[in-house]
Design a protein around this motif. Structure first.
Motif, PDB file in Angstrom:
ATOM      1  N   UNK A 137     -31.972  28.735  47.951  1.00  0.00           N
ATOM      2  CA  UNK A 137     -31.152  29.563  48.718  1.00  0.00           C
ATOM      3  C   UNK A 137     -30.087  28.829  49.366  1.00  0.00           C
ATOM      4  N   UNK A 138     -30.433  27.658  49.813  1.00  0.00           N
ATOM      5  CA  UNK A 138     -29.277  26.755  50.458  1.00  0.00           C
ATOM      6  C   UNK A 138     -28.245  26.246  49.489  1.00  0.00           C
ATOM      7  N   UNK A 139     -28.852  25.888  48.370  1.00  0.00           N
ATOM      8  CA  UNK A 139     -27.928  25.155  47.247  1.00  0.00           C
ATOM      9  C   UNK A 139     -27.189  26.314  46.521  1.00  0.00           C
ATOM     10  N   UNK A 140     -27.279  27.524  46.566  1.00  0.00           N
ATOM     11  CA  UNK A 140     -26.475  28.524  45.918  1.00  0.00           C
ATOM     12  C   UNK A 140     -25.125  28.620  46.396  1.00  0.00           C
ATOM     13  N   UNK A 141     -23.818  28.391  45.732  1.00  0.00           N
ATOM     14  CA  UNK A 141     -22.644  28.102  46.154  1.00  0.00           C
ATOM     15  C   UNK A 141     -22.187  29.602  46.414  1.00  0.00           C
ATOM     16  N   UNK A 142     -21.428  29.990  47.132  1.00  0.00           N
ATOM     17  CA  UNK A 142     -20.881  31.501  47.522  1.00  0.00           C
ATOM     18  C   UNK A 142     -19.541  31.528  46.797  1.00  0.00           C
ATOM     19  N   UNK A 143     -19.449  31.919  45.714  1.00  0.00           N
ATOM     20  CA  UNK A 143     -18.071  31.970  44.999  1.00  0.00           C
ATOM     21  C   UNK A 143     -17.428  33.276  45.563  1.00  0.00           C
ATOM     22  N   UNK A 144     -16.062  32.813  45.854  1.00  0.00           N
ATOM     23  CA  UNK A 144     -15.251  33.985  46.391  1.00  0.00           C
ATOM     24  C   UNK A 144     -14.758  34.643  45.209  1.00  0.00           C
ATOM     25  N   UNK A 145     -13.837  35.850  45.364  1.00  0.00           N
ATOM     26  CA  UNK A 145     -13.197  36.648  44.490  1.00  0.00           C
ATOM     27  C   UNK A 145     -12.001  35.931  43.881  1.00  0.00           C
ATOM     28  N   UNK A 146     -11.931  35.688  42.467  1.00  0.00           N
ATOM     29  CA  UNK A 146     -10.643  35.018  41.982  1.00  0.00           C
ATOM     30  C   UNK A 146     -10.948  33.651  41.673  1.00  0.00           C
ATOM     31  N   UNK A 147     -12.035  33.044  42.156  1.00  0.00           N
ATOM     32  CA  UNK A 147     -12.253  31.645  42.009  1.00  0.00           C
ATOM     33  C   UNK A 147     -12.877  31.372  40.707  1.00  0.00           C
ATOM     34  N   UNK A 149     -15.168  29.704  37.539  1.00  0.00           N
ATOM     35  CA  UNK A 149     -16.634  29.558  37.345  1.00  0.00           C
ATOM     36  C   UNK A 149     -16.918  28.157  37.675  1.00  0.00           C
ATOM     37  N   UNK A 150     -15.744  27.106  37.452  1.00  0.00           N
ATOM     38  CA  UNK A 150     -15.841  25.727  37.402  1.00  0.00           C
ATOM     39  C   UNK A 150     -16.146  25.244  38.873  1.00  0.00           C
ATOM     40  N   UNK A 151     -15.846  26.172  40.019  1.00  0.00           N
ATOM     41  CA  UNK A 151     -15.960  25.785  41.182  1.00  0.00           C
ATOM     42  C   UNK A 151     -17.482  25.360  41.751  1.00  0.00           C
ATOM     43  N   UNK A 152     -18.447  26.463  41.052  1.00  0.00           N
ATOM     44  CA  UNK A 152     -19.523  25.926  41.388  1.00  0.00           C
ATOM     45  C   UNK A 152     -20.222  24.694  40.992  1.00  0.00           C
TER      46      UNK A 152
END
Length: 197
Positions: A137-147, A149-152
């Motif tokens: 739960x702590x390791x799951x990144x919170x991707x924002x809209x428009x980001x 998928x490579x940001x993860x």
């Protein structure tokens, strides 16, 4: 008749035997304060490791010292440097707690008074699953809209990247890569120095 003197020609540089190592940089980037601090912290850590660490554990300890010295030499306002130092402190605290626990267990009597409660496989499994759920739960990144998928993937690579928004993540990544490059150049320089190149 007067003889005209000419300036001696500069010596020709030797070819670089290591294709991974770039030519030395002159000017401001050659010995920036952060590179000098990185070298200072890393060499001091290596001396400490050489004095106190047994040979089988040196590889892991050198890797930790390299990351720790890089984080100390970096800007303290950088998220990745604070995250690395926090990880190092947590690892040190876990090691100390484990050592204290080992001493207590070795000094404890064989069977405690009143009998001992053993941990069943079911209790152990539920404890392990709860710990795993907390870490994922702590390791799951919170991707924002428009980001993208490579940001993860980038968030997993950069220490402390899970808490950053995308624009800050890119800036922190650039600084982290710059410091990693300086660390690799320092280590390559040490290898070249001690191998006689």
């Amino acid at each position: 008749m007067a003889v005209k003197r000419t300036a001696p020609s500069p010596p020709t540089p030797r070819p670089n035997p290591n294709p991974n190592r770039r030519a030395p940089v002159s000017g401001a980037d050659a010995a920036s304060p952060s590179k000098r601090m990185l070298a200072f912290h890393f060499i001091r850590a290596l001396a400490r490791i050489h004095r106190s660490t047994p040979v089988p554990r040196r590889t892991r300890t050198i890797r930790r010292a390299a990351y720790s010295s890089m984080a100390r030499a970096a800007n303290p306002r950088r998220v990745w440097s604070r995250a690395l130092l926090q990880q190092m402190r947590a690892r040190r605290a876990r090691t100390r707690r484990a050592a204290v626990l080992r001493r207590r267990v070795s000094a404890a009597p064989a069977t405690p008074p009143g009998g001992a409660r053993s941990i069943t496989g079911e209790d152990q499994e539920s404890t392990t699953l709860a710990a795993l759920a907390r870490t994922t739960a702590a390791a799951v990144p919170h991707r924002q809209a428009g980001e993208p998928a490579r940001a993860d993937a980038l968030r997993r690579l950069v220490p402390g990247g899970n808490e950053m928004e995308y624009s800050n993540l890119l800036e922190e990544t650039a600084d982290y890569v710059r410091c990693l490059r300086a660390q690799v150049q320092l280590m390559q320089g040490l290898v070249d120095l001690f191998s006689g190149r």
